[in-house]
Design an enzyme around this catalytic site. Sequence first.
Site, PDB file in Angstrom:
ATOM      1  N   VAL A  68       0.872  -1.209   0.152  1.00 19.62           N
ATOM      2  CA  VAL A  68       0.071   0.259  -0.282  1.00 19.62           C
ATOM      3  C   VAL A  68       0.256   1.142   0.233  1.00 19.62           C
ATOM      4  O   VAL A  68       0.447   2.279  -0.770  1.00 19.62           O
ATOM      5  CB  VAL A  68      -0.665  -0.217   1.329  1.00 19.62           C
ATOM      6  N   CYS A 132      10.681   1.471   8.362  1.00 16.11           N
ATOM      7  CA  CYS A 132      10.172   2.243   6.944  1.00 16.11           C
ATOM      8  C   CYS A 132      11.603   2.413   6.621  1.00 16.11           C
ATOM      9  O   CYS A 132      12.798   3.431   7.166  1.00 16.11           O
ATOM     10  CB  CYS A 132       9.486   3.727   7.524  1.00 16.11           C
ATOM     11  N   GLY A 217      -0.311 -12.349   8.202  1.00 14.06           N
ATOM     12  CA  GLY A 217      -1.792 -13.068   8.288  1.00 14.06           C
ATOM     13  C   GLY A 217      -1.560 -14.808   8.908  1.00 14.06           C
ATOM     14  O   GLY A 217      -0.207 -14.394   9.823  1.00 14.06           O
TER      15      GLY A 217
END
Length: 304
Positions: A68, A132, A217
């Site tokens: 994203v 990041c 997940g």
Amino acid sequence: MGTAIGSVLLPNPVMTASGTVGHGAEMARYLDLSELGAVVVKSLAAYEWPGNPSPRVHPVPAGMINSVGLQGPGLPRWLAEELPVLAGTGARVVVSIWGRTLDDYAAAAALLASAGDPVLQAVVAVEVNVSCPNLEDRGRMFSHSAEMTRAAVAATAACGLPRWAKLSATGNLVEVVDAAMEGGAEAVVLVNTLLGMVIDVEARRPVLGGGGGGVSGRAMGPVAVRAVHDVHAARPDVPIVGVGGVATGTGAVEMLLAGARAVQVGTATFADPRAPVKVLRGLARWCTSHGVDRVDELVGAAHE
């Protein structure tokens, strides 16, 4: 069901995970956000950020991969438009912040500090996302360097709120945890997604618009549990929030036994938006059926 993450007292140990429930009250149509320990919003920078090109999400066995790219409206807009609505739900809010430079982290902290008490009354902590790319260190992630982790967390001191450092799984994780605490963190959040890639064999190129991405997940569960376990073993006094693969009440129990004081539910919400509250209720049922009066009894019990 109450738990303490450093100086932050929560009514229960189940939160949402950053990046999986939006920036505001998007999930309020599916569950009572005030029922959770806290709501952790998607990471925000001091400025608006467009994120990566599409496609951004792709399923993988037992999880997903995403790129994203930390798209967000920026803290000024979030403070003015999103936080008041989220606060109106009664949620306890953890705001996640990120940056590409140390100055970016400092600017984000300054914006939070200048917001004032009326706006920030619902905010209980700041999650400093140091997973990041650091433009000042050849694009390496802040969390892959103890020195840069310490500096990034220290740069956010002006926010005036309890800070939690969100870290990636690295070979020197305990060293990075030490650095985060030295930088002023009250707790660590373990762990962020793992770097991965999926290639479309017909098109002969990565399926995600940004190339690689972060794997999350159920498949992340054992990785996260091991990280929490190892850090708790080495630094039992460091408060840990466990995240990665938690989708059930027993998954939350496992993370607590490893040494976490709270858990975050993330990718599971893509399949079921009510997943966080289902995890909370499953945890409560497990405690009742096993004669556990306080969740504190579970924290680190696998080490005994």
